[in-house]
Design a protein around this motif. Structure first.
Motif, PDB file in Angstrom:
ATOM      1  N   LEU A 171       0.374  -9.119   8.072  1.00 60.99           N
ATOM      2  CA  LEU A 171       0.662  -7.695   7.911  1.00 60.99           C
ATOM      3  C   LEU A 171      -0.242  -7.062   6.866  1.00 60.99           C
ATOM      4  CD1 LEU A 171       4.578  -7.760   7.927  1.00 60.99           C
ATOM      5  CD2 LEU A 171       3.062  -7.169   9.811  1.00 60.99           C
ATOM      6  N   GLU A 172      -0.820  -7.884   5.995  1.00 62.76           N
ATOM      7  CA  GLU A 172      -1.702  -7.348   4.961  1.00 62.76           C
ATOM      8  C   GLU A 172      -2.820  -6.520   5.569  1.00 62.76           C
ATOM      9  OE1 GLU A 172      -5.060  -8.938   1.836  1.00 62.76           O
ATOM     10  OE2 GLU A 172      -3.495 -10.321   2.475  1.00 62.76           O
ATOM     11  N   ALA A 173      -3.399  -7.006   6.661  1.00 66.46           N
ATOM     12  CA  ALA A 173      -4.499  -6.278   7.288  1.00 66.46           C
ATOM     13  C   ALA A 173      -4.023  -4.949   7.859  1.00 66.46           C
ATOM     14  CB  ALA A 173      -5.126  -7.122   8.392  1.00 66.46           C
ATOM     15  N   VAL A 174      -2.820  -4.943   8.448  1.00 67.69           N
ATOM     16  CA  VAL A 174      -2.267  -3.704   8.985  1.00 67.69           C
ATOM     17  C   VAL A 174      -2.005  -2.711   7.865  1.00 67.69           C
ATOM     18  CG1 VAL A 174      -0.388  -2.716  10.341  1.00 67.69           C
ATOM     19  CG2 VAL A 174      -1.224  -5.018  10.874  1.00 67.69           C
ATOM     20  N   ILE A 175      -1.385  -3.198   6.799  1.00 68.47           N
ATOM     21  CA  ILE A 175      -1.051  -2.335   5.667  1.00 68.47           C
ATOM     22  C   ILE A 175      -2.308  -1.794   5.012  1.00 68.47           C
ATOM     23  CG2 ILE A 175      -0.028  -2.342   3.347  1.00 68.47           C
ATOM     24  CD1 ILE A 175       1.968  -4.484   4.595  1.00 68.47           C
ATOM     25  N   ALA A 176      -3.310  -2.657   4.859  1.00 70.14           N
ATOM     26  CA  ALA A 176      -4.568  -2.215   4.261  1.00 70.14           C
ATOM     27  C   ALA A 176      -5.194  -1.098   5.084  1.00 70.14           C
ATOM     28  CB  ALA A 176      -5.532  -3.395   4.133  1.00 70.14           C
ATOM     29  N   THR A 177      -5.118  -1.231   6.417  1.00 70.89           N
ATOM     30  CA  THR A 177      -5.699  -0.217   7.287  1.00 70.89           C
ATOM     31  C   THR A 177      -4.935   1.101   7.179  1.00 70.89           C
ATOM     32  OG1 THR A 177      -6.348  -1.972   8.824  1.00 70.89           O
ATOM     33  CG2 THR A 177      -6.405   0.272   9.660  1.00 70.89           C
ATOM     34  N   VAL A 178      -3.611   1.022   7.116  1.00 72.08           N
ATOM     35  CA  VAL A 178      -2.797   2.239   6.984  1.00 72.08           C
ATOM     36  C   VAL A 178      -3.060   2.926   5.646  1.00 72.08           C
ATOM     37  CG1 VAL A 178      -0.429   3.108   6.799  1.00 72.08           C
ATOM     38  CG2 VAL A 178      -1.000   1.410   8.547  1.00 72.08           C
TER      39      VAL A 178
END
Length: 341
Positions: free
Chosen positions: A277-284
């Motif tokens: 989820l880190e990658a998703v959160i970073a993108t958001v």
């Protein structure tokens, strides 16, 4: 009151404690992913302002090590009891992941490097299956496949495929180091009263990482004046010291503490999938704070990553049972409640 009724109530109480421990572990894992995910958003303005990426990493780890120093003093017996664990966590879980990842960015696209690094959850399952020789559930394997596939959409890996052999090797090294982070974070969770305190492990891991990164980053050549100025975040000037505080306190101290404790309450493979989820959160966060907008495939990919994390987390057979392993069982979580607090 009859004995069967008493046993039923005891079993209900234990199940309730396990459920709460599992829920808290998942919440901590998500919190860790959020904290880690914010590091890039805060670091990018500092890098664009003139700091070398390795210098940002050194500031991050060294600053966090200083914050955690009182805990290192408090748990100084760990140096004698678990020297290999502390050295391994510092070299792999702190210095290795960050140094190899930043080095890979100089040779291959960011999306490709991030996707390769986040093959770590699949590698964790490989560790469980082939090194520990424990079977894994189909649900856990499916969750990893979905998470990695969704991550490919989030980072839009098809937009840059200029592969470089050394760059890919560096990114794979970062993924292997991340496996070390999850596996070493789980060490001692079944040792009862003798289990190493996770906060002490983090404190010494950061100290080891700071020493290693000092030799690699050579901070004596850093442009310190950047920290006294402001950095642009989507057209808004933000004090550089504020961004550095964000990186040190939230993206490192809070991220590592919640991450390690979540591994103790869940398991390396489940926490590893949730960490995607880190990658998703970073993108958001980059979308909101840096103006880097999400595309439709990225939104779909984020939903797939969430689905994969949920599927992998949903199966938690009891440890020691004949069932395949996807996460720690009730005995492990009750033990972790006493050692990870």
């Amino acid at each position: 009151m009859s004995w069967p009724v008493i046993m039923e109530r005891v079993q209900t109480s234990v199940s309730s404690q396990v459920s709460r421990g599992k829920g808290l572990g998942l919440s901590l894992a998500v919190g860790s992913a959020i904290a880690f995910g914010g590091s890039g958003v805060a670091a990018k303005p500092l890098i664009e302002a003139g700091l070398d990426p390795l210098h940002v990493v050194w500031l991050r780890v060294t600053g966090a090590a200083l914050v955690m120093l009182p805990l290192a003093v408090r748990h100084r017996t760990l140096v004698r009891r678990r020297p290999a664990l502390l050295a391994g966590f510092g070299l792999l879980g702190v210095a290795g992941v960050q140094a190899f990842y930043f080095a890979s960015l100089s040779r291959i696209p960011v999306g490709v490097a991030l996707l390769v690094e986040y093959l770590a959850p699949a590698l964790v399952l490989g560790w469980v299956r082939f090194v520990q020789r424990r079977p894994v559930t189909r649900a856990a394997a499916l969750g990893v496949v979905l998470a990695v596939g969704g991550l490919a959409c989030v980072v839009e890996v098809w937009s840059g495929l200029g592969f470089d052999a050394l760059g890919l090797a560096l990114a794979l090294a970062a993924a292997c180091c991340q496996v070390g982070y999850f596996v070493l974070s789980d060490q001692g969770s079944d040792s009862g009263a003798d289990a190493p305190d996770p906060l002490g492990v983090i404190a010494y891991g950061l100290l080891v990482g700071a020493v290693v990164l000092t030799a690699v980053a050579r901070p004596w050549g850093m442009d310190w004046s950047v920290l006294a100025d402001s950095a642009a975040m989507n057209g808004t000037d933000v004090p550089a010291w504020l961004l550095l505080g964000w990186i040190v306190l939230l993206a490192t101290v809070v991220a590592y503490v919640t991450g390690v404790v979540s591994v103790r309450r869940l398991s390396p493979q489940v926490a590893g999938v949730v960490a995607c989820l880190e990658a998703v959160i970073a993108t958001v966060l980059a979308w909101v704070l840096l103006g880097e907008h999400l595309s439709a495939p990225q939104i779909v990919g984020g939903a797939i990553v969430l689905l994969g994390a949920f599927i992998a987390q949903s199966s938690t057979p009891a440890k020691g049972s004949a069932d395949p392993v996807a996460a720690g069982g009730p005995e492990r979580e009750l033990s972790a409640r006493g050692t990870a607090a």
